[in-house]
Motif scaffolding. Structure first.
Motif, PDB file in Angstrom:
ATOM      1  N   SER A 140     -11.832 -38.127 -60.512  1.00 56.32           N
ATOM      2  CA  SER A 140     -13.013 -39.075 -60.068  1.00 56.32           C
ATOM      3  C   SER A 140     -13.853 -38.305 -59.291  1.00 56.32           C
ATOM      4  N   GLU A 141     -13.492 -36.823 -58.862  1.00 57.13           N
ATOM      5  CA  GLU A 141     -14.514 -36.388 -57.918  1.00 57.13           C
ATOM      6  C   GLU A 141     -14.584 -34.871 -58.653  1.00 57.13           C
ATOM      7  N   ALA A 142     -13.446 -34.074 -58.885  1.00 58.43           N
ATOM      8  CA  ALA A 142     -13.454 -32.598 -59.096  1.00 58.43           C
ATOM      9  C   ALA A 142     -13.989 -32.295 -60.335  1.00 58.43           C
ATOM     10  N   PRO A 201     -14.889 -45.418 -53.104  1.00 55.19           N
ATOM     11  CA  PRO A 201     -15.370 -43.931 -52.261  1.00 55.19           C
ATOM     12  C   PRO A 201     -15.426 -42.847 -52.877  1.00 55.19           C
ATOM     13  N   SER A 202     -14.622 -42.583 -54.036  1.00 56.01           N
ATOM     14  CA  SER A 202     -14.919 -41.299 -55.020  1.00 56.01           C
ATOM     15  C   SER A 202     -16.631 -41.587 -55.426  1.00 56.01           C
ATOM     16  N   LEU A 203     -16.741 -42.639 -56.305  1.00 52.61           N
ATOM     17  CA  LEU A 203     -18.016 -43.160 -56.968  1.00 52.61           C
ATOM     18  C   LEU A 203     -19.010 -42.681 -55.905  1.00 52.61           C
ATOM     19  N   ARG A 204     -18.939 -43.083 -54.713  1.00 48.10           N
ATOM     20  CA  ARG A 204     -19.825 -43.012 -53.843  1.00 48.10           C
ATOM     21  C   ARG A 204     -20.066 -41.565 -53.533  1.00 48.10           C
ATOM     22  N   LEU A 205     -19.014 -40.890 -53.366  1.00 48.71           N
ATOM     23  CA  LEU A 205     -19.300 -39.469 -53.206  1.00 48.71           C
ATOM     24  C   LEU A 205     -19.913 -38.572 -54.216  1.00 48.71           C
ATOM     25  N   ILE A 206     -19.663 -38.715 -55.632  1.00 44.65           N
ATOM     26  CA  ILE A 206     -20.277 -38.303 -56.540  1.00 44.65           C
ATOM     27  C   ILE A 206     -21.718 -38.499 -56.332  1.00 44.65           C
TER      28      ILE A 206
END
Length: 345
Positions: A140-142, A201-206
């Motif tokens: 979901s991030e890397a 939180p991961s979606l917001r981070l991207i």
């Protein structure tokens, strides 16, 4: 970044924790400084014995104080339930923390009181803390961040996670916790909200990373039944019972879906739903001016999943120890750390 021998404590020894413990012991530039356990039957046992290796001369403890005085550079924090007091004590003591709980994926969206307290603990100890794992984390991030690196226009990201649970011999998890085998009823929103809190939180981070911050994140769920009686590893399911569930977490910007994470879990492919049912693993669809369609399969049998899948979460945590120890004090997201590169012996 130069490799330094780090003293590392493994906190908790469930399936993922035991895999991480073995990773620390076998790592060429780490020294096991301690093991924290919750099961009284594990206290006093040698760490090597706990994870199927030769004895290493480090006994498991159930006391926080033993960890605080171990001289650890880093603690791999993997309990079932996050404890803010414990984490802050660890950070204040001078131990960096790599956690597989999702509390720290996106610092701006954290509860301000929790964020401020953790940041204060990091300043006091000169330490940093980071959340990672396979999902959320790796998938979901890397991976999405790498795939967006060749775009100049991003229209949408859809991340699908698939899990065939038919050979998972865990009745408590499938039937009691996840609700498989029950009669069809309205989807319980708390289940979607729980996953939304993990992946939002991961979606917001991207979205922040690519300059398209989200307005909101919404979560919803669906259930599907099987028309026939099933015999799976966890037991028997009657015809008409819940055999599939799909939870969708969507990040919206300007009223438009920008980033979606969708988890589809099933005990049979014979469902009364027209869902795509991929093999256990992930699929990522990047829609932009350089569109991509990427499938990541776990090329192992369903019978091997229970023994193999802990590595997907534990290994990334072990591989990030050096980067987190070298990071400036504070809560550090994946955007603030170098690429997670493993060191092999």
């Amino acid at each position: 970044m130069t490799n330094t021998n780090h003293r590392v404590v493994q906190w908790a020894t469930g399936n993922i924790g035991l895999k991480a413990l073995r990773g620390i012991i076998e790592h060429p530039s780490m020294t096991l400084a301690g093991v924290h356990v919750y099961d009284p039957n594990k206290v006093g046992r040698d760490a090597g014995e706990l994870c199927g290796l030769d004895t290493v001369g480090v006994a498991a403890t159930g006391k926080l104080e033993d960890v605080l005085t171990s001289g650890a550079d880093c603690v791999l924090y993997m309990p079932r339930v996050f404890d803010l007091d414990d984490v802050c004590r660890l950070l204040e003591s001078g131990a960096n923390v790599v956690a597989t709980c999702g509390v720290f994926h996106h610092p701006p969206s954290m509860d301000p009181a929790v964020r401020d307290r953790v940041e204060a603990a990091c300043r006091a100890g000169g330490t940093s803390v980071h959340s990672t794992g396979s999902s959320p984390g790796f998938i979901s991030e890397a991976v999405p961040l790498v795939l967006t690196s060749i775009q100049r226009r991003l229209d949408k990201i859809i991340i699908d996670e698939y899990a065939d649970l038919s050979r998972r011999n865990s009745p408590e998890m499938l039937f009691d916790l996840m609700g498989f085998g029950r009669d069809l009823a309205p989807f319980e929103q708390f289940r979607a909200d729980y996953l939304g809190a993990s992946f939002g939180p991961s979606l917001r981070l991207i979205a922040d990373a690519v300059g398209l911050p989200l307005d909101e994140v919404v979560a919803s769920g669906e259930l599907a039944t099987t028309p026939r009686e099933l015999t799976i590893a966890a037991g028997t399911q009657k015809a008409g019972s819940v055999a599939g569930q799909r939870i969708t977490i969507t990040g919206l910007r300007g009223g438009r879906e920008l980033i979606t994470f969708r988890a589809t879990w099933y005990t049979t492919t014979d469902l009364d739903a027209t869902w795509d049912l991929g093999d256990t693993g992930w699929h990522i669809d990047i829609q932009g001016d350089a569109p991509l369609d990427v499938t990541l399969r776990m090329p192992i049998s369903l019978e091997q999943m229970a023994e193999t899948t802990p590595a997907y979460t534990a290994n990334r945590a072990v591989n990030l120890v050096e980067a987190v120890c070298a990071a400036p004090p504070g809560i550090r997201s994946v955007l603030e750390l170098p690429l997670s590169t493993p060191t092999f012996s």
